[in-house]
Scaffold this motif. Structure first.
Motif, PDB file in Angstrom:
ATOM      1  N   VAL A  94       1.721  14.493  17.007  1.00 21.38           N
ATOM      2  CA  VAL A  94       1.994  15.426  17.970  1.00 21.38           C
ATOM      3  C   VAL A  94       1.023  16.369  18.558  1.00 21.38           C
ATOM      4  O   VAL A  94       0.449  16.315  19.531  1.00 21.38           O
ATOM      5  CB  VAL A  94       3.198  16.474  17.472  1.00 21.38           C
ATOM      6  N   ASP A  95       0.070  16.571  17.589  1.00 20.63           N
ATOM      7  CA  ASP A  95      -1.365  17.272  17.804  1.00 20.63           C
ATOM      8  C   ASP A  95      -2.403  16.334  17.838  1.00 20.63           C
ATOM      9  O   ASP A  95      -3.450  16.770  18.434  1.00 20.63           O
ATOM     10  CB  ASP A  95      -1.542  18.417  16.453  1.00 20.63           C
ATOM     11  N   HIS A  96      -1.943  14.985  17.788  1.00 23.36           N
ATOM     12  CA  HIS A  96      -3.205  14.148  17.783  1.00 23.36           C
ATOM     13  C   HIS A  96      -4.445  14.265  17.145  1.00 23.36           C
ATOM     14  O   HIS A  96      -5.359  14.424  17.574  1.00 23.36           O
ATOM     15  CB  HIS A  96      -3.382  13.825  19.427  1.00 23.36           C
TER      16      HIS A  96
ATOM     17  N   ARG B 226      -6.069  22.450  13.957  1.00 27.26           N
ATOM     18  CA  ARG B 226      -5.424  21.552  14.614  1.00 27.26           C
ATOM     19  C   ARG B 226      -5.408  21.642  16.228  1.00 27.26           C
ATOM     20  O   ARG B 226      -4.177  21.900  16.618  1.00 27.26           O
ATOM     21  CB  ARG B 226      -3.951  21.019  14.111  1.00 27.26           C
ATOM     22  N   LEU B 227      -6.349  22.192  16.597  1.00 28.56           N
ATOM     23  CA  LEU B 227      -6.306  22.947  17.865  1.00 28.56           C
ATOM     24  C   LEU B 227      -7.255  22.369  19.020  1.00 28.56           C
ATOM     25  O   LEU B 227      -8.229  21.972  18.869  1.00 28.56           O
ATOM     26  CB  LEU B 227      -6.839  24.378  17.652  1.00 28.56           C
ATOM     27  N   ALA B 228      -6.707  22.405  20.220  1.00 30.44           N
ATOM     28  CA  ALA B 228      -7.255  21.836  21.191  1.00 30.44           C
ATOM     29  C   ALA B 228      -8.493  22.544  21.765  1.00 30.44           C
ATOM     30  O   ALA B 228      -9.442  22.273  22.472  1.00 30.44           O
ATOM     31  CB  ALA B 228      -6.283  21.440  22.407  1.00 30.44           C
ATOM     32  N   LYS B 229      -8.423  23.847  21.626  1.00 32.58           N
ATOM     33  CA  LYS B 229      -9.509  24.845  21.914  1.00 32.58           C
ATOM     34  C   LYS B 229      -9.377  26.124  21.228  1.00 32.58           C
ATOM     35  O   LYS B 229      -8.331  26.312  20.699  1.00 32.58           O
ATOM     36  CB  LYS B 229      -9.075  25.256  23.497  1.00 32.58           C
ATOM     37  N   VAL B 230     -10.498  26.837  21.017  1.00 32.77           N
ATOM     38  CA  VAL B 230     -10.532  27.963  20.403  1.00 32.77           C
ATOM     39  C   VAL B 230     -11.690  28.857  20.998  1.00 32.77           C
ATOM     40  O   VAL B 230     -12.567  28.237  21.426  1.00 32.77           O
ATOM     41  CB  VAL B 230     -11.023  28.022  18.864  1.00 32.77           C
ATOM     42  N   SER B 231     -11.536  30.286  21.299  1.00 39.03           N
ATOM     43  CA  SER B 231     -12.395  31.035  21.704  1.00 39.03           C
ATOM     44  C   SER B 231     -12.284  32.427  20.777  1.00 39.03           C
ATOM     45  O   SER B 231     -12.040  33.315  21.251  1.00 39.03           O
ATOM     46  CB  SER B 231     -12.497  31.367  23.053  1.00 39.03           C
TER      47      SER B 231
ATOM     48  N   ALA C 138      -8.558  21.872  31.331  1.00 37.97           N
ATOM     49  CA  ALA C 138      -9.124  21.783  29.955  1.00 37.97           C
ATOM     50  C   ALA C 138      -8.115  20.674  29.023  1.00 37.97           C
ATOM     51  O   ALA C 138      -8.682  19.859  28.310  1.00 37.97           O
ATOM     52  CB  ALA C 138      -8.973  22.895  29.229  1.00 37.97           C
TER      53      ALA C 138
ATOM     54  N   ALA D 259       3.556  16.512  23.920  1.00 36.37           N
ATOM     55  CA  ALA D 259       2.881  15.543  23.101  1.00 36.37           C
ATOM     56  C   ALA D 259       2.953  14.201  23.838  1.00 36.37           C
ATOM     57  O   ALA D 259       2.015  13.358  23.684  1.00 36.37           O
ATOM     58  CB  ALA D 259       3.370  15.768  21.790  1.00 36.37           C
TER      59      ALA D 259
ATOM     60  N   VAL E 107       0.839  13.783  26.859  1.00 34.45           N
ATOM     61  CA  VAL E 107      -0.613  13.838  26.648  1.00 34.45           C
ATOM     62  C   VAL E 107      -0.958  12.501  25.685  1.00 34.45           C
ATOM     63  O   VAL E 107      -2.007  11.787  25.936  1.00 34.45           O
ATOM     64  CB  VAL E 107      -1.152  15.064  25.594  1.00 34.45           C
TER      65      VAL E 107
ATOM     66  N   VAL F 291      -3.578  30.423  20.856  1.00 28.29           N
ATOM     67  CA  VAL F 291      -3.690  29.020  20.717  1.00 28.29           C
ATOM     68  C   VAL F 291      -3.024  28.662  19.518  1.00 28.29           C
ATOM     69  O   VAL F 291      -3.146  29.327  18.514  1.00 28.29           O
ATOM     70  CB  VAL F 291      -5.143  28.265  21.094  1.00 28.29           C
ATOM     71  N   VAL F 292      -2.176  27.647  19.702  1.00 30.57           N
ATOM     72  CA  VAL F 292      -1.694  27.173  18.190  1.00 30.57           C
ATOM     73  C   VAL F 292      -1.547  25.603  18.145  1.00 30.57           C
ATOM     74  O   VAL F 292      -1.852  25.156  19.348  1.00 30.57           O
ATOM     75  CB  VAL F 292       0.037  27.789  18.204  1.00 30.57           C
ATOM     76  N   PRO F 293      -1.679  24.993  17.024  1.00 29.36           N
ATOM     77  CA  PRO F 293      -1.377  23.595  17.585  1.00 29.36           C
ATOM     78  C   PRO F 293      -0.102  23.222  18.449  1.00 29.36           C
ATOM     79  O   PRO F 293       0.920  23.875  18.222  1.00 29.36           O
ATOM     80  CB  PRO F 293      -0.954  23.241  15.898  1.00 29.36           C
ATOM     81  N   ARG F 294      -0.471  22.114  19.105  1.00 31.70           N
ATOM     82  CA  ARG F 294       0.403  21.779  20.176  1.00 31.70           C
ATOM     83  C   ARG F 294       1.999  21.636  19.562  1.00 31.70           C
ATOM     84  O   ARG F 294       3.099  22.122  20.226  1.00 31.70           O
ATOM     85  CB  ARG F 294       0.196  20.561  20.679  1.00 31.70           C
TER      86      ARG F 294
ATOM     87  N   HIS G 102      -1.037  26.748  29.000  1.00 36.06           N
ATOM     88  CA  HIS G 102      -1.589  25.484  29.105  1.00 36.06           C
ATOM     89  C   HIS G 102      -1.313  24.693  27.969  1.00 36.06           C
ATOM     90  O   HIS G 102      -1.785  24.504  26.908  1.00 36.06           O
ATOM     91  CB  HIS G 102      -3.088  25.547  29.007  1.00 36.06           C
TER      92      HIS G 102
ATOM     93  N   GLY H  59      -0.390  21.449  27.483  1.00 41.62           N
ATOM     94  CA  GLY H  59      -1.200  20.418  26.746  1.00 41.62           C
ATOM     95  C   GLY H  59      -2.187  20.618  25.793  1.00 41.62           C
ATOM     96  O   GLY H  59      -2.647  19.769  24.806  1.00 41.62           O
ATOM     97  N   ASP H  60      -2.648  21.914  25.552  1.00 43.07           N
ATOM     98  CA  ASP H  60      -3.385  22.500  24.775  1.00 43.07           C
ATOM     99  C   ASP H  60      -3.054  23.342  23.671  1.00 43.07           C
ATOM    100  O   ASP H  60      -3.742  23.944  22.838  1.00 43.07           O
ATOM    101  CB  ASP H  60      -4.663  23.309  25.371  1.00 43.07           C
TER     102      ASP H  60
ATOM    103  N   ASN I  63      -1.901  26.090  24.409  1.00 43.76           N
ATOM    104  CA  ASN I  63      -2.591  27.517  24.644  1.00 43.76           C
ATOM    105  C   ASN I  63      -1.373  28.283  25.406  1.00 43.76           C
ATOM    106  O   ASN I  63      -0.998  28.047  26.532  1.00 43.76           O
ATOM    107  CB  ASN I  63      -3.597  27.348  25.675  1.00 43.76           C
TER     108      ASN I  63
ATOM    109  N   GLY J 202      -7.343  31.574  22.625  1.00 43.91           N
ATOM    110  CA  GLY J 202      -7.813  30.186  22.926  1.00 43.91           C
ATOM    111  C   GLY J 202      -9.067  29.943  24.048  1.00 43.91           C
ATOM    112  O   GLY J 202      -9.416  29.026  24.104  1.00 43.91           O
TER     113      GLY J 202
END
Lengths: 461, 461
Positions: free
Chosen positions: A101-103, A179-184, B151, B235, B238, B345-348, B374, B376-377, B379, B412
């Motif tokens: 799911v998170d790939h 397991r995150l696609a993005k972080v800031s 993104a 998921a 993507v 942001v969390v894991p998808r 978002h 897909g991310d 987020n 995120g």
């Protein structure tokens, strides 16, 4: 054994601690021209708490620590200084999770690229980093920010690492990303540690992003009469939107060498081979065969328009063998007696100028400079044949300086290691080096992590 | 003016230095719930040497320095502390180069996303970072590591930044990276500075990678009966290899609000709207219309299989207006009186659980928590409506904690800024925070760069 040896044996069990002089094969990597010392001990931790115990013991004994993955590195990042403790991650080779799911995959640093890709294949996914040696470990590829042929489409290692667990020299366990696609959320500690060659922390767990696996792949080979035309074509291919999965150049002698080593005939007429100065190998991938075929035709027209006298679509078997042979280039040129290999990255636009200049430098020193590289990335690998150490050093130094003068960097994907620590210190931007030195001093004030490697070679103590 | 004011005026010319109380509109960004002070001065450097002079003057006067791009940030990263010098980069808005061969642009930090994308369009290229506000500056988006809708296909800002010039607080000019596809030559200073919110250095030049521009884009809208089904579908989309250019979810009230604000009718029957709890908006892009149509059909089948009762392919005009309306969500919910917005942001895989938990938290505090994101991310952006400051704070804190507990991070893509500095310090991994604090102390020992923002709020002095 010394006090340190006793402490390590008590921590890990005697079977996981060797005296350094009995395990010299674990005291170096594949770098051709890097010396190594006799380590005090070689140890094999089983988990993160073992690693914490090891660094605490080494710190108490003021003993340097060198992390080691599979030992396939090419810059001496895992070459042990005399008296160091080498930490081998071969036992930490568990694939903790593959997440559909998170790939992502979550793995121990000792997992090899080969093992990971085999495991994710069943899920229809791929881990696309292929630095040429699939026995490389995830930890090692994170340390060097390894690249490889697929980077032109998928990016280098740092594009894929989304989470790390690591141990600082004082035993602090750091968990960054996830397991995150993005972080800031503060400074990107994952990115800071990736490519730091074991000089800031020891990586104990890696989380990488996975990609959908493409079922169709087709490969073309295009000879070119001269290098400038070859590399000029690359920008057009990358800019076309065809998104090649690899875009490699090989000069004629290198193509000869790898074909001979692999006993591979490409079915190209002798007169075409004779007129070729260089070759491009371009692979397209996709989800649907008919689209890849259509793109292949478009690529063929583009290559012809860009100056290739002919374009060869390789049968699947030949394509696979050519790519495998290309991946084995290091071993081929090592077997032929190359004295050093060079990994330099320049702007794609400067590639022809850089290769031309490097050939001139070689000629001036009587060195043979042959090459291939990840043309889509401006990443050039030379084999340098020059038995005289002084002439070899002069050749290498001038080649690196020429790359940097053209806007490049001393390493695109092998890392700095011990092989290029002096070159980085001399040729790097002084401001950027100042940042690196301060970061190193902040995280390893006593300079115990991989001293002499990369940034640590010029660190303030 | 003070000595500092005199020195700044002598450096920049009086026209480029304002007393802080006359330029209060430049002392904050768009964060809804962040206080700011009255800066001492607001200055407008024209080049890198001006920036060096500014930090040297501020350092001599022990005065904090805050970098400001377009002021469109949402976390208070550009909110000035009392008595600080605000450095506005609006004059450093030159596009220095657009390179067709290396596929990079080199720009001043004051260049807006809008200006850059317009300039590269002529070259058949795109800079795909779209955080929702195209008047954002390149410098600002580097500071926050901005994300946005694209993104999911192209990655966040840090995936695109390949070179930076920046000025440290002591006036050292750092040049890192370059027109390079890959580098492994010491620590990645580009990645370290990207996302550091002006707390490590002031960015004076940015080199970004450009992508081939895709001529064809098609958008589908799919209503879903419940949130878990919606996010579970993401998921699969993507993972399908269809590589969507955006994959957004909107809950029903948010969809209502943005459609009303944009006077947009989606042509969806009332009974379908009535039964929908959430929507997915998915955009596919490509080089050839027939392939995008074919993929669109495949996507439609997938969405239906995944539980969407119906799938709407939007006409081009509606699609563009919906995406624009989605980009304007912040302004829409601000106009509706939202008290704070949240970026987590969390894991998808945890998205549905996180959104459900956040709704419960909101209900427990009498706060309205609406959202989109978002998908897909993983987020998620919430609008929180809660006029009572204590209940608002409790809601926000529990929502962030819930996200982190599910493996997520406090931001995120908006950055930590002043809005979430306390949350990062409380909820971040202690080891990772320790690394950040040490890095901050190493590069800004006196704590003058953007104090109170992000990592700097918890830095050692």
């Amino acid at each position: 054994m010394s006090d340190l040896g006793d402490r390590l044996a008590a921590l890990l069990g005697g079977g996981h601690v060797s005296d350094g002089d009995t395990a010299l094969d674990l005291a170096h990597d594949e770098a051709l021209a890097v010396e190594h010392g006799v380590p005090a001990f070689v140890v094999h931790p089983g988990d993160t708490s073992d690693v914490v115990g090891i660094v605490e013991a080494c710190r108490a004994a003021a003993t340097p620590v060198v992390a080691r993955g599979s030992g396939t590195g090419l810059s001496g990042g895992a070459a042990a200084p005399e008296g160091a403790v080498v930490v081998c991650f071969d036992r930490m080779d568990t694939i903790h999770a593959i997440d559909d799911v998170d790939h992502v995959a979550v793995v121990g640093p000792g997992v090899t690229l080969e093992a990971l890709d085999a495991a994710v294949r069943e899920h229809g996914l791929t881990y696309p980093v292929r630095p040429g040696e699939q026995s490389a470990s995830l930890g090692g590829t994170v340390a060097t920010n390894a690249g490889g042929m697929h980077a032109v489409r998928y990016g280098v290692t740092r594009a894929h690492v989304v989470g790390l667990e690591a141990v600082l020299v004082d035993g602090t366990v750091v968990r960054a990303g996830g397991r995150l696609a993005k972080v800031s959320s503060g400074y990107d500690v994952v990115q800071l540690l990736t490519g730091s060659e074991g000089t800031l922390a020891l990586v104990t767990e890696v989380t990488v992003r996975l990609q959908p696996r493409m079922p169709v792949r087709r490969t073309v080979l295009a000879p070119f009469g001269d290098l400038a035309t070859t590399t000029a074509a690359v920008a057009r291919i990358v800019g076309s939107g065809l998104a090649p999965a690899l875009c490699e150049y090989l000069d004629d002698p290198t193509m000869d060498a790898i074909c001979a080593a692999a006993d591979l005939s490409l079915g190209i007429p002798d007169e075409v081979r004779g007129a070729a100065d260089a070759y491009l190998v371009v692979e397209l991938v996709g989800r649907r065969a008919e689209r890849v075929e259509e793109d292949l035709a478009e690529l063929g027209e583009l290559l012809t328009e860009l100056g290739a006298p002919d374009v060869y679509v390789l049968p699947e078997g030949s394509a696979r063998r050519l790519v495998e042979a290309r991946e084995l280039t290091f071993w081929t040129i090592k077997a032929r007696g190359a004295d050093e290999i060079v990994d330099v990255v320049v702007p794609r636009s400067a590639m022809a100028a850089f290769i031309g200049r490097s050939r001139e430098i070689g000629a001036a020193h009587g060195s043979k400079v042959l090459g291939c590289g990840h043309a889509g990335d401006g990443n050039v690998h030379f084999a340098v044949f020059q038995p005289d150490p002084e002439a070899l050093h002069a050749t290498l130094h001038e080649v690196l300086a020429a790359g940097v003068a053209l806007g490049g960097a001393v390493s695109g994907e092998h890392g700095v290691g011990r092989a290029k620590a002096a070159a980085l210190a001399e040729l790097g931007d002084p401001g950027a080096l100042e940042v690196m030195r301060r970061v190193r001093a902040a995280l390893d004030p006593d300079g115990l992590l991989n001293p002499g490697c990369g940034v640590s070679a010029m660190a303030r103590r």
